[in-house]
Structure formats: C-alpha cells, structure tokens
Design an enzyme around this catalytic site. Sequence first.
Site, PDB file in Angstrom:
ATOM      1  N   LYS A   1       0.839  -1.197   0.000  1.00  0.00           N
ATOM      2  CA  LYS A   1       0.000   0.000   0.000  1.00  0.00           C
ATOM      3  C   LYS A   1       0.874   1.247   0.000  1.00  0.00           C
ATOM      4  O   LYS A   1       1.776   1.387   0.827  1.00  0.00           O
ATOM      5  CB  LYS A   1      -0.907   0.024   1.240  1.00  0.00           C
ATOM      6  CG  LYS A   1      -1.805   1.254   1.304  1.00  0.00           C
ATOM      7  CD  LYS A   1      -2.816   1.152   2.429  1.00  0.00           C
ATOM      8  CE  LYS A   1      -2.321   1.661   3.757  1.00  0.00           C
ATOM      9  NZ  LYS A   1      -2.153   3.127   3.800  1.00  0.00           N
TER      10      LYS A   1
ATOM     11  N   ASP B   1      -3.414   4.279  -1.955  1.00  0.00           N
ATOM     12  CA  ASP B   1      -4.323   4.762  -0.895  1.00  0.00           C
ATOM     13  C   ASP B   1      -4.279   6.284  -0.846  1.00  0.00           C
ATOM     14  O   ASP B   1      -3.658   6.864   0.035  1.00  0.00           O
ATOM     15  CB  ASP B   1      -3.875   4.128   0.432  1.00  0.00           C
ATOM     16  CG  ASP B   1      -4.677   4.595   1.639  1.00  0.00           C
ATOM     17  OD1 ASP B   1      -5.814   5.073   1.467  1.00  0.00           O
ATOM     18  OD2 ASP B   1      -4.153   4.459   2.765  1.00  0.00           O
TER      19      ASP B   1
ATOM     20  N   LYS C   1      -7.279   8.097  -1.354  1.00  0.00           N
ATOM     21  CA  LYS C   1      -8.627   8.510  -0.893  1.00  0.00           C
ATOM     22  C   LYS C   1      -9.160   9.708  -1.677  1.00  0.00           C
ATOM     23  O   LYS C   1      -9.424  10.768  -1.120  1.00  0.00           O
ATOM     24  CB  LYS C   1      -8.604   8.838   0.606  1.00  0.00           C
ATOM     25  CG  LYS C   1      -8.134   7.692   1.488  1.00  0.00           C
ATOM     26  CD  LYS C   1      -8.196   8.056   2.963  1.00  0.00           C
ATOM     27  CE  LYS C   1      -7.682   6.956   3.866  1.00  0.00           C
ATOM     28  NZ  LYS C   1      -6.206   6.794   3.823  1.00  0.00           N
TER      29      LYS C   1
ATOM     30  N   ASP D   1     -13.358  14.609  -4.597  1.00  0.00           N
ATOM     31  CA  ASP D   1     -13.387  15.884  -5.322  1.00  0.00           C
ATOM     32  C   ASP D   1     -14.628  15.854  -6.214  1.00  0.00           C
ATOM     33  O   ASP D   1     -15.437  14.928  -6.114  1.00  0.00           O
ATOM     34  CB  ASP D   1     -12.080  16.040  -6.136  1.00  0.00           C
ATOM     35  CG  ASP D   1     -11.679  17.492  -6.348  1.00  0.00           C
ATOM     36  OD1 ASP D   1     -12.558  18.312  -6.729  1.00  0.00           O
ATOM     37  OD2 ASP D   1     -10.498  17.820  -6.139  1.00  0.00           O
TER      38      ASP D   1
ATOM     39  N   THR E   1     -11.365   6.213  10.745  1.00  0.00           N
ATOM     40  CA  THR E   1     -11.360   5.689  12.126  1.00  0.00           C
ATOM     41  C   THR E   1     -11.097   6.796  13.140  1.00  0.00           C
ATOM     42  O   THR E   1     -11.393   6.633  14.309  1.00  0.00           O
ATOM     43  CB  THR E   1     -10.299   4.584  12.307  1.00  0.00           C
ATOM     44  OG1 THR E   1      -9.204   4.857  11.464  1.00  0.00           O
ATOM     45  CG2 THR E   1     -10.869   3.233  11.992  1.00  0.00           C
TER      46      THR E   1
ATOM     47  N   ARG F   1       3.258  -0.910  10.704  1.00  0.00           N
ATOM     48  CA  ARG F   1       4.351  -0.909  11.667  1.00  0.00           C
ATOM     49  C   ARG F   1       4.762  -2.255  12.257  1.00  0.00           C
ATOM     50  O   ARG F   1       5.959  -2.477  12.473  1.00  0.00           O
ATOM     51  CB  ARG F   1       4.045   0.112  12.769  1.00  0.00           C
ATOM     52  CG  ARG F   1       4.189   1.541  12.249  1.00  0.00           C
ATOM     53  CD  ARG F   1       3.470   2.543  13.094  1.00  0.00           C
ATOM     54  NE  ARG F   1       2.017   2.389  13.008  1.00  0.00           N
ATOM     55  CZ  ARG F   1       1.151   3.157  13.652  1.00  0.00           C
ATOM     56  NH1 ARG F   1       1.575   4.114  14.444  1.00  0.00           N
ATOM     57  NH2 ARG F   1      -0.137   2.963  13.497  1.00  0.00           N
TER      58      ARG F   1
END
Length: 220
Positions: free
Chosen positions: A32, A59, A61, A64, A119, A199
């Site tokens: 990603k 990614d 997002k 518009d 989130t 991570r």
Amino acid sequence: MPTELIVAVDVPNLDQAGRVLDRLADSVRWFKIGMQLFTAAGPAVVREIRARGGKVFLDLKFHDIPNTVAGAAESAAALGVEMFNVHAAGGEAMMRAAVAGASQAGVPRPTIIAVTVLTSQAATEDEVLRLARSVKASGLDGVVCSAREAVTLKRELGTDFKLVCPGIRPAWSEKGDQNRIVTPRDAVKAGADYIVVGRPILAAANPAEAAKRVIEEMRG
Ligand code: C5P
C-alpha cells in the site's frame, strides 16, 4: 480467495521504500502506497513495486468533483495499480465517475474501494452500513473497514463485496496508536479479503520474518 496481506509502505521517500522492498518483495505480494510516500516519490514508487512483481494499493482517498475524480481514477489505472480508493462521502456521482474513469484507461479496471468513515472520526454502525450500501450501489468493489465490522458488512452487502481491513495487530506486536485492533487470524475468520499491516512489519528487527509470521498466523 484466501485473505491477502497488504503491507503499508509508510516511509517518507523512494530510498526507504526501496529498502523495504528489498526485504519484503520475496514474501509479500501486495503493498500500500499512501499520501506521504506518493507525495514524495510519485509514480516511480508504483513502478518500483511493479518491477519487483508486487501489486499496488494506491491509498490516496480521492474526494473531489466527479470530473476530477474520473481523471484521477483514469490516471491511477493507467499507472498500473491493482487497487485504489475514494471517499464514500464524495457521493454516488463521484463514485460512479471513479468507476467510469478507471474503465477508460485501456487496462483491466483496478479494484476500487471506498473509505466509509475515517477511524479518527466517531461513527455508528448504521452510518457505516448506509455508506457501504451507497458504495455498492455506485458500482464499487468494496470498502475499507475495521475487521470488527466485517461480519455485519459481509452479511448485509454480500460475500463478493470486498473488505480491506487495517488496524491489525499480531499478539506479539506493539499496538501503537491503533485502538480497535484485531489479530490477523481473527480478521481472516471475520471475513476480511485483505488485511493491511504497517508498523508491526516495517518496525520489526527482521521485517521479512515478521511478514512470514503474520502470513502463518493468517493461515492458522
Ligand atoms: O502501521 P499500521 O499497521 O497501523 O498501518 C495501518 C495503515 O492503514 C496505515 O497506512 C494507515 O494510514 C492505514 N489506515 C488505517 N485505518 C484506516 C484507514 C487506513 O490505519 N481506517
């Protein structure tokens, strides 16, 4: 299709991305690329992953006016990414424009998914479901969601509706700033089509080994 692991290459530049790929390209198929890396390194990082046989989830997002998103979607498809995303909050006309734009690039259309609610923002399950229904009605392939929502979303939207789940933490890793975490095994059991892990793999002493552990944990 078995659940796929997507490694989030959350690093600041092409050099560091190359180092991540050196370690992971043999054991991981999907990567990603988010805003930080794409803003710094651009299409070169997509080409770098593809040259090593990897698949790319871009990614960014998109959110518009429909015409602009159609253009961005066409560019993403032409670049050769296998998956990209938009914000469901952009509305059905915008999401349909993303599908139309991506279909015009002269390559197989990438998988297009939507973010329902970030989130970092509070949302009820009803809101998530309402947005997910509009995502499906607009012809997209699925949504980004917590694995905790996966059972409900698969039940309400059908098993073909793809679920891409971040917020994954193996039992042996640090939780970082993710709050509502789920283990790889539980995400697979809940019906995730893809899990996104950053991570716990990137910050491990041995990232390839950490990726293999996650994959083993997914297979159960
Ligand atoms: O390092 P970690 O495993 O937390 O990385 C998760 C990745 O998934 C990050 O790139 C983050 O931006 C992304 N993501 C997320 N939660 C969402 C959507 C995307 O953590 N709802």
